[in-house]
Design an enzyme around this catalytic site. Structure first.
Site, PDB file in Angstrom:
ATOM      1  N   HIS A  28     -59.699  -5.425  11.181  1.00 43.75           N
ATOM      2  CA  HIS A  28     -60.368  -4.748  10.075  1.00 43.75           C
ATOM      3  C   HIS A  28     -61.236  -5.775   9.348  1.00 43.75           C
ATOM      4  CE1 HIS A  28     -56.907  -2.146  10.911  1.00 43.75           C
ATOM      5  NE2 HIS A  28     -57.604  -1.160  10.368  1.00 43.75           N
ATOM      6  N   HIS A 259     -65.560  -0.832   8.265  1.00 45.01           N
ATOM      7  CA  HIS A 259     -64.128  -0.883   8.000  1.00 45.01           C
ATOM      8  C   HIS A 259     -63.378  -1.509   9.171  1.00 45.01           C
ATOM      9  CE1 HIS A 259     -60.202   0.368   6.488  1.00 45.01           C
ATOM     10  NE2 HIS A 259     -59.939   0.881   7.671  1.00 45.01           N
ATOM     11  N   GLU A 407     -40.781   7.557  -9.682  1.00 45.22           N
ATOM     12  CA  GLU A 407     -39.900   6.940  -8.692  1.00 45.22           C
ATOM     13  C   GLU A 407     -40.649   6.135  -7.649  1.00 45.22           C
ATOM     14  OE1 GLU A 407     -37.678  10.621 -10.144  1.00 45.22           O
ATOM     15  OE2 GLU A 407     -39.728  10.157  -9.485  1.00 45.22           O
ATOM     16  N   HIS A 469     -31.577  19.822  -5.643  1.00 43.52           N
ATOM     17  CA  HIS A 469     -30.991  18.571  -6.106  1.00 43.52           C
ATOM     18  C   HIS A 469     -29.732  18.187  -5.326  1.00 43.52           C
ATOM     19  CE1 HIS A 469     -33.913  18.984  -9.222  1.00 43.52           C
ATOM     20  NE2 HIS A 469     -33.425  18.004  -9.951  1.00 43.52           N
TER      21      HIS A 469
END
Length: 660
Positions: A28, A259, A407, A469
């Site tokens: 790259h 790229h 999270e 949950h």
């Protein structure tokens, strides 16, 4: 206008990268060619580092978040004198066994702070490093801890959701020693960034209270001035560097192919002509090489002065700093856990699994001051703050980071803290939300980082919150991850033992999994030995004759297995209960021990989760009492009955297998 005197140094990065990528046949090039000038400004004029002592504790940290552009980092490490990255290694870019892997892999002694590649993880790691630096600075003072964290960042890192979580929380915490260098080239792998985004990216940082500057990324002087300004601002900094992707290769620069399109010898020759670089492949002229090596020695004086300050400390203070930074645990640290085990045996009442963990964590506060806790807006139900102060923009001495509902970044932040060193990070949330942390957990396992992921609400025992949950499938998925220890203790005694094992484990992460509901005591006799260290052990042996049935269980279901044992033993069926709090540690025991524990005859696994993975222990005559699908909403005790996870069902399954 004459070229900047450092321009040849930037071109050295470009051509080492071009030559390595051409030889490898892939790579790259966009990042090393587009960010060469930015990196030159940072490494020659601002970065505090010492290739002769790569693990210097007060070095600046550098993270290549856009890790696909790995040749940028390898070129820098080679040019500045890191022994791990010789020219031969660069020539073997992407070959098996080369230190120059396709993406950077953590090797601190070689100059690589973290493994990067999954976009967004690197900037979140950098954020965690900045948190660790701030906390340690508050503990030990700026004479010992006073450094910056820099991250090279691409558009992809900022498009990932974890990037926005990091921007928001880092700005809120006002981490002034965190600096992002954004390769603002308006191109992604698909093409122009306008294909997928239209917002003002820099404005996202401004509204999050970052210090934002925009510069020409190919103007070394402008980049250097921006870095100087960033270092004097008390906010985290974004330097938006407008660049040309693949700069220097006429066929691909400024285009989608810049790229990672394959490069050919002709591309290398055309770049040499365009940039006036008449040197053979992998050849760096002596003057340029010496200038880069001098850059690698620019912090030698700072390193020497820091070492003198450390040596001048009183012996006890120096030893404590050295202990913490080496990741060593203090003498007799296990004593508090041994005492807790004894107290747990004396306490007849059942206790919530996660609250037991919280009690242990609180007891460790004075024993392990380097422990930091991150929690995702679940302070009340997980209770792991207690006596800890919050880490805030105005108080860096707090050891509890309120992560908010973030999270994704919390897990990667913990990785960055562990990678930085000097901090023992805990990441606390519900088990079902481990899926939000999963990329970070996988990277911790890959890097061998000693992060402790603490989970609550681990089964249908969650109850009325329902199947969203109730993580019935998550235990199996965590156990499938290489180099991840998964521990699910059955009571307070096992919890203390698992905490001891987790804290002592340094070669990888640990998932500590706790129930929401109360856990009755299943261990009744004190031993100084840590039985959980064996991974699995016979909790109760058969007394009604020879063992014919072995009930295998973990966590909250061990108590159910013991009740089933009572029923079977009363019927004259010799039955043993085996607790297996950590499969990975059990699998590491020798075959004779495992066979002794598992026994002959019928085996029944009992866990309020899916069966996947259990058959390795159950054998040909094995049965399983657990979940076969998702849960439901209702009181926990009703759910256990609904799904047939009861002592009676366990005993019935054992009888069925005995009769087949």
């Amino acid at each position: 206008m004459s070229a900047h005197p450092l321009q040849p140094l930037a071109h050295a990065i470009r051509f080492l990268s071009i030559d390595a990528i051409v030889r490898a046949g892939e790579g790259h090039q966009g990042v090393p060619l587009g960010m060469a000038d930015i990196a030159t400004a940072l490494y020659t004029q601002h970065l505090k580092f010492n290739p002769a002592d790569p693990t210097w504790w007060d070095r600046d940290r550098v993270v290549l978040s856009n890790g696909h552009g790995s040749m940028l980092l390898y070129a820098l490490l080679h040019l500045t004198g890191y022994a791990h990255f010789s020219l031969d290694q660069v020539k073997r870019f992407r070959e098996l066994g080369s230190h120059c892997e396709g993406h950077p892999e953590r090797h601190v002694a070689g100059g690589i702070e973290v493994t990067t590649g999954p976009l967004g993880q690197g900037i979140a790691n950098a954020f965690g490093m900045a948190v660790a630096e701030a906390y340690l600075g508050a503990q030990f003072g700026p004479d010992l801890v006073n450094h910056f964290t820099y991250a090279f960042v691409g558009d992809g890192c900022l498009q990932e959701g974890i990037g926005q979580e990091m921007i928001s929380l880092a700005g809120h915490l006002r981490l002034g020693k965190l600096v992002l260098l954004w390769d603002d080239n308006l191109i992604t792998d698909d093409g122009a960034t306008s294909l997928s985004i239209s917002e003002d990216v820099a404005e996202r940082f401004r509204v999050a209270q970052w210090h934002v500057q925009a510069v020409d990324g190919h103007d070394i002087e402008a980049v250097s001035a921006a870095l100087g300004a960033a270092r004097t601002d008390d906010r985290p900094s974004l330097i938006a560097c407008r660049t040309i992707i693949g700069k220097g290769i006429p066929r691909v620069q400024g285009q989608r192919g810049g790229h990672s399109a394959r490069l050919y010898e002709q591309d290398a020759q055309e770049a040499r002509t365009l940039l006036n670089w008449p040197h053979e492949p992998f050849t760096i002229p002596d003057g340029i090489r010496q200038a880069w090596l001098a850059a690698g020695q620019r912090s030698a004086g700072a390193h020497q002065a820091w070492t003198a300050r450390l040596q001048a400390l009183p012996e006890a203070q120096r030893q404590e700093f050295t202990r913490v930074m080496n990741g060593e645990l203090p003498d007799n640290w296990q004593q508090v856990l041994l005492q807790y085990k004894q107290q747990a045996l004396a306490a007849p009442q059942a206790a919530s699994g996660i609250l037991v963990s919280a009690e242990i964590n609180d007891l460790l506060a004075s024993v392990l001051p380097e422990r930091m806790v991150g929690c995702a807006d679940l302070e009340a139900p997980t209770s792991h703050k207690r006596s800890l102060k919050a880490f805030t923009a105005s108080d860096r001495s707090g050891a509890y980071v309120h992560c908010g509902v973030r999270e994704h970044v919390m897990g990667a932040m913990a990785n960055g803290m562990a990678a930085h060193g000097g901090v023992v990070p805990l990441s606390v949330t519900y088990l079902v939300f481990s899926d939000y942390e999963r990329p970070a957990m996988r990277m911790a396992a890959l890097m061998g980082l000693p992060v402790k992921y603490v989970f609550s609400h681990d089964s249908i025992g969650v109850g009325k919150n329902g199947p969203t949950h109730q993580p019935v499938e998550v235990l199996a998925s965590l156990r499938a991850m290489p180099n991840m220890l998964v521990m699910r203790p059955a009571d307070a005694v096992e919890a203390a033992e698992c905490w001891e094992l987790a804290l002592a484990h340094r070669s990888g992460p640990v998932s500590l999994v706790f129930a929401r509901q109360n856990l009755p005591r299943v261990r009744h006799h004190h031993t100084a030995d840590n039985l959980c260290a064996l991974g699995g052990y016979v909790l109760q042996e058969a007394t009604a004759g020879v063992r014919r049935v072995t009930l295998l269980s973990t966590g909250s279901e061990v108590a159910l297995a013991l009740s089933a044992l009572d029923e079977l033993e009363q019927a004259g069926i010799g039955t043993a209960v085996v607790s297996i709090p950590c499969w990975e540690l059990f699998d590491a025991q020798d075959a004779a021990y495992r066979q002794q524990v598992l026994g002959e005859g019928v085996r029944v696994g009992v866990e309020a989760a899916c069966r996947f993975g259990w058959d390795a222990y159950l054998g040909a005559r094995g049965g399983f009492v657990g979940m076969t699908g998702f849960g439901a909403s209702g009181p926990a005790e009703d759910l256990y009955r609904l799904f047939g996870i009861t002592p009676q069902a366990v005993a019935a399954e054992a009888r069925r297998l005995l009769n087949t």
